[in-house]
Scaffold this motif. Structure first.
Motif, PDB file in Angstrom:
ATOM      1  N   MET A   1       0.852  -1.198   0.000  1.00  0.00           N
ATOM      2  CA  MET A   1       0.000   0.000   0.000  1.00  0.00           C
ATOM      3  C   MET A   1       0.888   1.248   0.000  1.00  0.00           C
ATOM      4  O   MET A   1       2.081   1.179   0.257  1.00  0.00           O
ATOM      5  N   ARG A   2       0.256   2.408  -0.271  1.00  0.00           N
ATOM      6  CA  ARG A   2       0.962   3.683  -0.184  1.00  0.00           C
ATOM      7  C   ARG A   2       0.792   4.241   1.225  1.00  0.00           C
ATOM      8  O   ARG A   2      -0.268   4.123   1.837  1.00  0.00           O
ATOM      9  N   ALA A   3       1.864   4.852   1.734  1.00  0.00           N
ATOM     10  CA  ALA A   3       1.788   5.425   3.081  1.00  0.00           C
ATOM     11  C   ALA A   3       2.751   6.589   3.190  1.00  0.00           C
ATOM     12  O   ALA A   3       3.843   6.562   2.599  1.00  0.00           O
ATOM     13  N   ASN A   4       2.352   7.606   3.938  1.00  0.00           N
ATOM     14  CA  ASN A   4       3.255   8.731   4.179  1.00  0.00           C
ATOM     15  C   ASN A   4       4.145   8.405   5.374  1.00  0.00           C
ATOM     16  O   ASN A   4       3.651   8.049   6.445  1.00  0.00           O
ATOM     17  N   THR A   5       5.454   8.509   5.177  1.00  0.00           N
ATOM     18  CA  THR A   5       6.388   8.082   6.220  1.00  0.00           C
ATOM     19  C   THR A   5       7.330   9.215   6.621  1.00  0.00           C
ATOM     20  O   THR A   5       7.595  10.129   5.846  1.00  0.00           O
ATOM     21  N   TRP A   6       7.815   9.095   7.857  1.00  0.00           N
ATOM     22  CA  TRP A   6       8.850  10.011   8.362  1.00  0.00           C
ATOM     23  C   TRP A   6      10.170   9.589   7.732  1.00  0.00           C
ATOM     24  O   TRP A   6      10.521   8.408   7.746  1.00  0.00           O
ATOM     25  N   ALA A   7      10.889  10.533   7.159  1.00  0.00           N
ATOM     26  CA  ALA A   7      12.129  10.182   6.457  1.00  0.00           C
ATOM     27  C   ALA A   7      13.292  11.009   6.992  1.00  0.00           C
ATOM     28  O   ALA A   7      14.227  11.328   6.272  1.00  0.00           O
ATOM     29  N   GLY A   8      13.217  11.369   8.264  1.00  0.00           N
ATOM     30  CA  GLY A   8      14.251  12.207   8.857  1.00  0.00           C
ATOM     31  C   GLY A   8      13.685  13.585   9.123  1.00  0.00           C
ATOM     32  O   GLY A   8      12.571  13.909   8.715  1.00  0.00           O
ATOM     33  N   ARG A   9      14.486  14.382   9.814  1.00  0.00           N
ATOM     34  CA  ARG A   9      14.022  15.709  10.185  1.00  0.00           C
ATOM     35  C   ARG A   9      13.661  16.524   8.945  1.00  0.00           C
ATOM     36  O   ARG A   9      14.396  16.514   7.971  1.00  0.00           O
ATOM     37  N   ASN A  10      12.509  17.181   8.992  1.00  0.00           N
ATOM     38  CA  ASN A  10      12.029  18.023   7.894  1.00  0.00           C
ATOM     39  C   ASN A  10      11.802  17.266   6.600  1.00  0.00           C
ATOM     40  O   ASN A  10      11.889  17.837   5.515  1.00  0.00           O
ATOM     41  N   LYS A  11      11.525  15.966   6.711  1.00  0.00           N
ATOM     42  CA  LYS A  11      11.331  15.213   5.480  1.00  0.00           C
ATOM     43  C   LYS A  11      10.267  14.137   5.678  1.00  0.00           C
ATOM     44  O   LYS A  11      10.382  13.307   6.581  1.00  0.00           O
ATOM     45  N   VAL A  12       9.242  14.182   4.839  1.00  0.00           N
ATOM     46  CA  VAL A  12       8.309  13.061   4.788  1.00  0.00           C
ATOM     47  C   VAL A  12       8.331  12.520   3.361  1.00  0.00           C
ATOM     48  O   VAL A  12       8.712  13.220   2.428  1.00  0.00           O
ATOM     49  N   GLU A  13       7.948  11.266   3.230  1.00  0.00           N
ATOM     50  CA  GLU A  13       8.039  10.639   1.912  1.00  0.00           C
ATOM     51  C   GLU A  13       6.926   9.608   1.783  1.00  0.00           C
ATOM     52  O   GLU A  13       6.773   8.749   2.658  1.00  0.00           O
ATOM     53  N   VAL A  14       6.148   9.715   0.710  1.00  0.00           N
ATOM     54  CA  VAL A  14       5.122   8.705   0.462  1.00  0.00           C
ATOM     55  C   VAL A  14       5.790   7.513  -0.211  1.00  0.00           C
ATOM     56  O   VAL A  14       6.457   7.664  -1.236  1.00  0.00           O
ATOM     57  N   ARG A  15       5.684   6.340   0.435  1.00  0.00           N
ATOM     58  CA  ARG A  15       6.377   5.158  -0.079  1.00  0.00           C
ATOM     59  C   ARG A  15       5.413   3.979  -0.170  1.00  0.00           C
ATOM     60  O   ARG A  15       4.319   4.011   0.390  1.00  0.00           O
ATOM     61  N   ASP A  16       5.890   2.918  -0.850  1.00  0.00           N
ATOM     62  CA  ASP A  16       5.184   1.642  -0.825  1.00  0.00           C
ATOM     63  C   ASP A  16       5.646   0.883   0.408  1.00  0.00           C
ATOM     64  O   ASP A  16       6.850   0.704   0.609  1.00  0.00           O
ATOM     65  N   VAL A  17       4.706   0.448   1.224  1.00  0.00           N
ATOM     66  CA  VAL A  17       5.028  -0.362   2.400  1.00  0.00           C
ATOM     67  C   VAL A  17       4.092  -1.570   2.393  1.00  0.00           C
ATOM     68  O   VAL A  17       3.082  -1.566   1.676  1.00  0.00           O
ATOM     69  N   ARG A 372       3.678  17.715  -0.137  1.00  0.00           N
ATOM     70  CA  ARG A 372       3.279  19.090  -0.421  1.00  0.00           C
ATOM     71  C   ARG A 372       2.337  19.609   0.673  1.00  0.00           C
ATOM     72  O   ARG A 372       2.430  20.763   1.104  1.00  0.00           O
ATOM     73  N   GLY A 373       1.463  18.757   1.139  1.00  0.00           N
ATOM     74  CA  GLY A 373       0.555  19.136   2.222  1.00  0.00           C
ATOM     75  C   GLY A 373       1.316  19.579   3.461  1.00  0.00           C
ATOM     76  O   GLY A 373       0.977  20.578   4.093  1.00  0.00           O
ATOM     77  N   PHE A 374       2.360  18.834   3.795  1.00  0.00           N
ATOM     78  CA  PHE A 374       3.186  19.201   4.961  1.00  0.00           C
ATOM     79  C   PHE A 374       3.876  20.546   4.733  1.00  0.00           C
ATOM     80  O   PHE A 374       3.947  21.366   5.651  1.00  0.00           O
ATOM     81  N   GLU A 375       4.390  20.758   3.525  1.00  0.00           N
ATOM     82  CA  GLU A 375       5.038  22.032   3.180  1.00  0.00           C
ATOM     83  C   GLU A 375       4.089  23.206   3.396  1.00  0.00           C
ATOM     84  O   GLU A 375       4.426  24.197   4.036  1.00  0.00           O
ATOM     85  N   LEU A 376       2.888  23.057   2.793  1.00  0.00           N
ATOM     86  CA  LEU A 376       1.899  24.134   2.869  1.00  0.00           C
ATOM     87  C   LEU A 376       1.532  24.442   4.315  1.00  0.00           C
ATOM     88  O   LEU A 376       1.458  25.593   4.728  1.00  0.00           O
ATOM     89  N   PHE A 377       1.330  23.381   5.082  1.00  0.00           N
ATOM     90  CA  PHE A 377       0.839  23.524   6.454  1.00  0.00           C
ATOM     91  C   PHE A 377       1.938  24.083   7.353  1.00  0.00           C
ATOM     92  O   PHE A 377       1.741  25.029   8.112  1.00  0.00           O
ATOM     93  N   LYS A 378       3.131  23.521   7.218  1.00  0.00           N
ATOM     94  CA  LYS A 378       4.232  23.947   8.067  1.00  0.00           C
ATOM     95  C   LYS A 378       4.595  25.414   7.811  1.00  0.00           C
ATOM     96  O   LYS A 378       4.808  26.178   8.745  1.00  0.00           O
ATOM     97  N   ASN A 379       4.665  25.775   6.539  1.00  0.00           N
ATOM     98  CA  ASN A 379       5.105  27.133   6.201  1.00  0.00           C
ATOM     99  C   ASN A 379       3.943  28.114   6.078  1.00  0.00           C
ATOM    100  O   ASN A 379       4.141  29.253   5.676  1.00  0.00           O
ATOM    101  N   LYS A 380       2.742  27.639   6.423  1.00  0.00           N
ATOM    102  CA  LYS A 380       1.540  28.486   6.377  1.00  0.00           C
ATOM    103  C   LYS A 380       1.423  29.177   5.021  1.00  0.00           C
ATOM    104  O   LYS A 380       1.152  30.368   4.925  1.00  0.00           O
ATOM    105  N   GLN A 381       1.668  28.393   3.958  1.00  0.00           N
ATOM    106  CA  GLN A 381       1.553  28.916   2.597  1.00  0.00           C
ATOM    107  C   GLN A 381       0.122  28.755   2.112  1.00  0.00           C
ATOM    108  O   GLN A 381      -0.596  27.869   2.571  1.00  0.00           O
ATOM    109  N   ASP A 382      -0.242  29.599   1.167  1.00  0.00           N
ATOM    110  CA  ASP A 382      -1.536  29.462   0.505  1.00  0.00           C
ATOM    111  C   ASP A 382      -2.680  29.449   1.527  1.00  0.00           C
ATOM    112  O   ASP A 382      -3.662  28.740   1.374  1.00  0.00           O
TER     113      ASP A 382
END
Lengths: 391, 180
Positions: A1-17, A372-382
């Protein structure tokens, strides 16, 4: 399945798990139809919560359809095909904490209780997608999730109400509501809420539903303050005015009767040197949390008032105004939300139209766009306030 | 080495006592035990897990027992790691729960076995026993040891730290089980 994962500080990554499977007899597998990014997910991404590991599936606000149940799940409570909202704290329903309805302090659901006990004195419940300190449970920003004690926590949705109306029963609506409920609101009360993010907005709406005379929203993002104002609350921008003076003006010099900290450990502050002090101490790990909002709430609250804390703290704070707290007879109340306690009554309030949880949703994205969702939310963009993800 | 630990279980004393008195239940929650076999009314044969020292086995006898209150046992014969234990069951003030107070004494020998045992207990030996009691509570209150994706193998959770990521197990990992 697809899942959003923690990939280190300031990094998330949607991967196959791998797809989840039943590990305990009372597990269920839920096919997720809607999930969301929570402000507290940012604490994980920003690296302020220890024991995250590369590959951890994130997310603790989710709902969907039960597609498999373990042999121990009570069929009177849950069956394949049921539509459920899943509360973020995992609770066994059988221990002393659960008997007292303190579900987020469940004594049995954290396999890493020994680690949590070291940090917090006593352990806390397991939480989906929220570090190994709270159990190492895969989260719900995914196509499927394993839900332990599936016949205890999940709320069955039996009407055809839309996902977006009930999704936030998983965390932020009950969390905001508990923040207001802990204030023991009286009809004459002025309630000030620090933080106009999603939880703050729901704390404000809940304070009004519980009968507050006036609700004040404190933030620095104009679009978030406008959102609060549109919902009938009084905005205070801490980038433009001195918060304490403004609160005194708004309350005839008394100070707010009840103060809610919906900010937590990553507060920003109008005063550059105080902000720098905390940032430096946090960076060298001499202080784990930046408690500006909590300090200001304590200093601002009227004598004998209540300071209710629902923003997340993880460790130690510095310069806690114990003198103000003690000498002015303040009551400090707090807790990770005992979501299971509030889901049914709040579902009733949603169905009766007393609270509209959808008013905070600004972005709807496919799960694959989680980064992208994390980017928008974290940086209060858009003008991002709340991101709902569709697996 | 003497270790003590305590927990409160939301079940009546009779139930908690009966579960413990059936010594064959102990390996469901005690990390260092592979198997306990009852060999008589008061005697039993205990087999330790690999991390405790390979092939460490001993016989034990219950020497001191007050039904519903206390069980005391000790190893007999020439055990590799002579040990003794006492567990007391006390009604909690809430009127529904049971306090479990356990005390274990190990006579740790020199040599390889002594080293393995010392390594197993590590720098904070009481934590192993705390974790054992947490699992006892899970088993009695919820029916089984709670598993997560990060700590999927039940009583190995502590030694698995740092853990596998909190994401579902692959078929291969699941098939390999605790050795994965």
């Amino acid at each position: 399945m697809r899942a959003n994962t923690w990939a280190g500080r300031n990094k998330v990554e949607v991967r196959d798990v791998p797809d989840p499977r039943i590990l305990n007899r009372r597990d269920a597998i839920v096919r997720i139809t809607s999930t969301a990014i929570c402000g507290s997910d940012l604490h994980l991404v920003d690296g302020y919560v220890p024991t995250m590991q590369d590959g951890d599936v994130m997310g603790h606000e989710f709902m969907g359809e039960v597609v498999e149940v373990g042999p121990g799940v009570d069929p009177e409570r849950l069956r394949v095909g049921d539509r459920v909202v899943v509360p973020f704290p995992i609770a066994c329903g059988a221990c002393g904490a659960c008997a007292a309805e303190l579900y987020s302090c469940c004594e049995n659901t954290n396999p890493n209780a020994g680690i949590a006990e070291k940090m917090f004195g006593h352990p806390v419940a397991g939480i989906f997608g929220y570090s190994h300190l709270t159990g190492g449970f895969a989260g719900g920003q995914a196509q499927y999730a394993r839900v332990p004690f599936a016949d205890v926590g999940p709320l069955k949705i039996e009407s055809d109400v839309a996902d977006e109306q009930v999704l936030f029963l998983s965390d932020i609506l009950p969390t905001g509501y508990m923040g207001a409920e802990m204030c023991d609101i009286q009809p004459s009360d002025v309630v000030a809420v620090w933080g106009a993010g999603p939880v703050g907005q729901f704390a404000m709406d809940s304070a009004r539903v519980l009968g507050a005379a006036k609700v004040i929203a404190i933030d620095k993002e104009p679009y978030r303050l406008e959102m609060a104002e549109r919902a009938g609350h009084t905005p205070v921008n801490f980038d433009e005015v001195d918060v304490r003076s403004r609160l005194l003006e708004l309350t005839g010099g008394r100070g707010p009767d009840k103060c809610i900290d919906a900010v937590g450990l990553e507060a920003t502050h109008g005063s550059a040197h105080i902000a720098t002090y905390d940032r430096v101490k946090q960076a060298v790990r001499a202080e784990s949390d930046r408690p500006h909002a909590l300090r200001q709430a304590i200093m601002s609250c009227r004598s004998g008032g209540v300071v209710s804390v629902i923003g997340v703290y993880g460790g130690l704070v510095d310069k806690f105004p114990a003198g103000a707290w003690m000498n002015r007879a303040l009551t400090l109340r707090t807790g990770q939300c005992h979501v299971q306690r509030y889901m049914k009554p709040l579902l009733g309030r949603i169905e009766r139209g007393e609270i509209d949880p959808t008013r905070i949703i600004t972005h709807r994205l496919p799960l694959d766009d989680a980064e992208r969702g994390f980017e928008l939310f974290k940086n209060k963009q858009d003008h991002c306030e709340k991101v709902v993800l569709k697996p | 080495m003497e270790l003590t630990a305590t927990t409160t279980i939301r079940k009546p004393v009779s139930e908690v006592y009966a579960f413990w008195r059936d010594l064959e239940n102990l390996p469901t929650f005690m990390a260092h035990l592979e198997e306990v076999r009852t060999t008589g009314d008061r005697t039993s044969h205990w087999v330790a897990n690999a991390p405790f020292g390979k092939d460490v086995q001993w016989d034990a006898e219950i020497l001191d027992e007050t039904p519903g209150e206390k069980i005391g046992w000790r190893s007999i014969g020439d055990a590799d790691v002579p040990n003794a234990g006492t567990v007391r069951f006390v009604p909690a003030p809430d009127g529904v729960s049971t306090e479990v107070h356990i005390s274990l004494v190990y006579d740790i020998p020199g040599g390889t076995i002594g080293k393995a045992v010392a390594k197993y207990f590590g720098e904070e030996p009481h934590q192993q026993l705390d974790d054992d009691l947490r699992r006892l509570k899970q088993v009695l209150e919820t029916g089984e040891v709670v598993r997560s994706d990060g700590a999927p193998w039940g009583k190995r959770a502590r030694e698995e730290f740092p853990q596998r990521p909190a994401q579902p197990l692959s078929d291969a990992e699941f098939a390999k089980g605790a050795e994965a």
